[in-house]
Design a protein around this motif. Structure first.
Motif, PDB file in Angstrom:
ATOM      1  N   HIS A 126      11.871  58.418  56.431  1.00 49.50           N
ATOM      2  CA  HIS A 126      12.511  57.498  57.377  1.00 49.50           C
ATOM      3  C   HIS A 126      12.642  58.093  58.772  1.00 49.50           C
ATOM      4  N   CYS A 160       8.962  53.557  60.338  1.00 48.28           N
ATOM      5  CA  CYS A 160       9.256  54.821  59.653  1.00 48.28           C
ATOM      6  C   CYS A 160       7.957  55.404  59.090  1.00 48.28           C
ATOM      7  N   CYS A 173      11.200  48.476  58.178  1.00 45.74           N
ATOM      8  CA  CYS A 173      11.311  49.297  56.967  1.00 45.74           C
ATOM      9  C   CYS A 173      12.517  48.829  56.148  1.00 45.74           C
ATOM     10  N   CYS A 177      14.888  50.531  55.248  1.00 47.01           N
ATOM     11  CA  CYS A 177      16.110  51.203  55.689  1.00 47.01           C
ATOM     12  C   CYS A 177      16.743  50.496  56.879  1.00 47.01           C
TER      13      CYS A 177
HETATM   14 ZN   LIG Z   1      12.859  53.590  57.048  1.00 49.74          ZN
END
Ligand SMILES: [Zn+2]
Length: 395
Positions: free
Chosen positions: A215, A232, A225, A227
């Protein structure tokens, strides 16, 4: 007494600990050294085969089992299907049989098994507002659930840790003699993880969710992404990203007979990696592009940490490990901030594909022998350990 002087413990404490270790068979007395004035010292040696531990790596591609002795040497190993093809219940159903057969292969008595360590992709801490779980990571593979299942199925103490930290522990444990003080391990599995060994210990962070190298942001305008960020490393260079790129070239995907189904991503990636090893230029271009991005992320990391040594490991390096190490090494020697002061060595793990499972076994040994228990051992097993101790005391 030299141990007392070095450890800072009193001679009485050292004598008591050594007596217990000798009684349990973990340490053996090998004779007497020469005197430096007083009594001739007793020479002690670790009895490597007095105890064993099992390490299990759960990855999407495969489940790897190792049985190690107290020095981290692998005395037996086995492999089974990965999490992409099995359910959590299958691990608990299979593990006891596999462990029995490993003990048999190594001619190790069952009562010498200290515990079981499990290396699992680090995806434990998902809160309401935290990152969404990877859609391909099924929530059933939860740390606590895996730990509970295995403890119930095997009656043994289970230690669970994320796979990158395990890889770092494994690398440190088995190469301690020659290891530079600080080094990092990059674990290429379904995701991209990072483990750091510093001052002789593994850095764990607040919740063992350390090392999410995947990440690190490489392209602020890149694809979204899981996250919550964009661009990332994992979205651009993890094995599924490589499969995604390959599927974009229809002729290539057809030639390699790629499936394209999400559950087949590990097998599709394996076909691409094999093709690259066999000299397919299109496959190698995808692997090299991804390795280059990994190298760029590691330039940033080493610019922050001033690393001397980075060890690469993980299932995604099958067939392409040396190519990936070459490209990452090139990025670091061309772009690391410290490149004129010292090189940043990039090497493949000497433990090959077993690094994380060896680290998991090591974790089990340290938790059981080091008196460091993060979780209570199952009662049956605690009784069992107690009975070993009593038996050895009587002897
Ligand atoms: Zn990420």
């Amino acid at each position: 007494m030299e141990i007392a002087a070095r450890s800072g413990l009193t001679e009485a404490t050292v004598s008591r600990i050594v007596k217990q270790l000798v009684q349990s068979g973990i340490v053996i007395e090998t004779g007497r050294g020469s005197s430096t004035g007083g009594k001739r010292p007793t020479l002690l040696e670790l009895n490597r085969t007095a105890r064993f531990a099992v390490g299990i790596l759960l990855s999407d591609r495969r489940t790897t089992y190792v049985l190690t002795d107290l020095s981290g040497a692998v005395v037996a190993s086995d492999e089974a299907a990965g999490t992409a093809h099995i359910r959590r219940g299958d691990v608990a159903a299979t593990a006891p049989g596999v462990i029995d057969s490993l003990l048999e292969q190594a001619k190790a008595p069952r009562e010498a098994l200290l515990g079981i360590g499990v290396a699992i992709p680090g995806r434990e801490e998902y809160g309401e507002s935290g990152p969404r779980p990877d859609p391909e990571w099924r929530p059933e593979w939860d740390w606590a659930a895996v730990e509970q299942d295995l403890a119930k199925a095997t009656g043994r103490p289970i230690s669970v840790e994320n796979d990158s930290t395990c890889a770092a522990i494994g690398e440190f444990w088995t190469t301690q003699g020659s290891a530079a003080a600080d080094f990092a391990v990059v674990n290429l599995a379904s995701g991209i993880g990072f483990g750091l060994v510093t001052a002789g210990d593994v850095y764990r962070g607040a919740t063992s969710n350390v090392g999410e190298l995947g990440h690190v942001i490489l392209d602020v305008n890149g694809p979204e992404c899981t996250c919550g960020s964009r661009g990332c490393l994992e979205m651009l260079a993890a094995s599924k990203a490589i499969v995604r790129s390959a599927l974009g070239d229809r002729a290539f995907a057809h030639d390699l007979a790629l499936s394209g189904a999400p559950e087949d991503a590990p097998d599709d990636y394996d076909r691409i990696a094999r093709a690259s090893a066999d000299g397919d230029g299109r496959a190698t271009a995808l692997i090299v592009d991804a390795a280059r991005l990994l190298g760029k992320a590691l330039v940033s990391v080493t610019n922050v940490l001033d690393l001397e040594r980075i060890v690469l490991t993980g299932p995604a390096l099958d067939h392409v490990g040396s190519e990936v190490a070459r490209v990452v090494g090139e990025e670091l020697s061309d772009h690391a901030y410290v490149r004129r002061i010292h090189p940043t060595h990039v090497q493949l793990s000497r433990n090959g594909r077993l690094a994380s499972s060896i680290g998991a076994a090591s974790l089990a040994i340290h938790e059981q022998l080091g008196g460091f228990h993060r979780t209570a051992a199952p009662q049956e097993s605690a009784d069992h350990e107690q009975s070993i101790r009593q038996r050895s005391t009587k002897e």
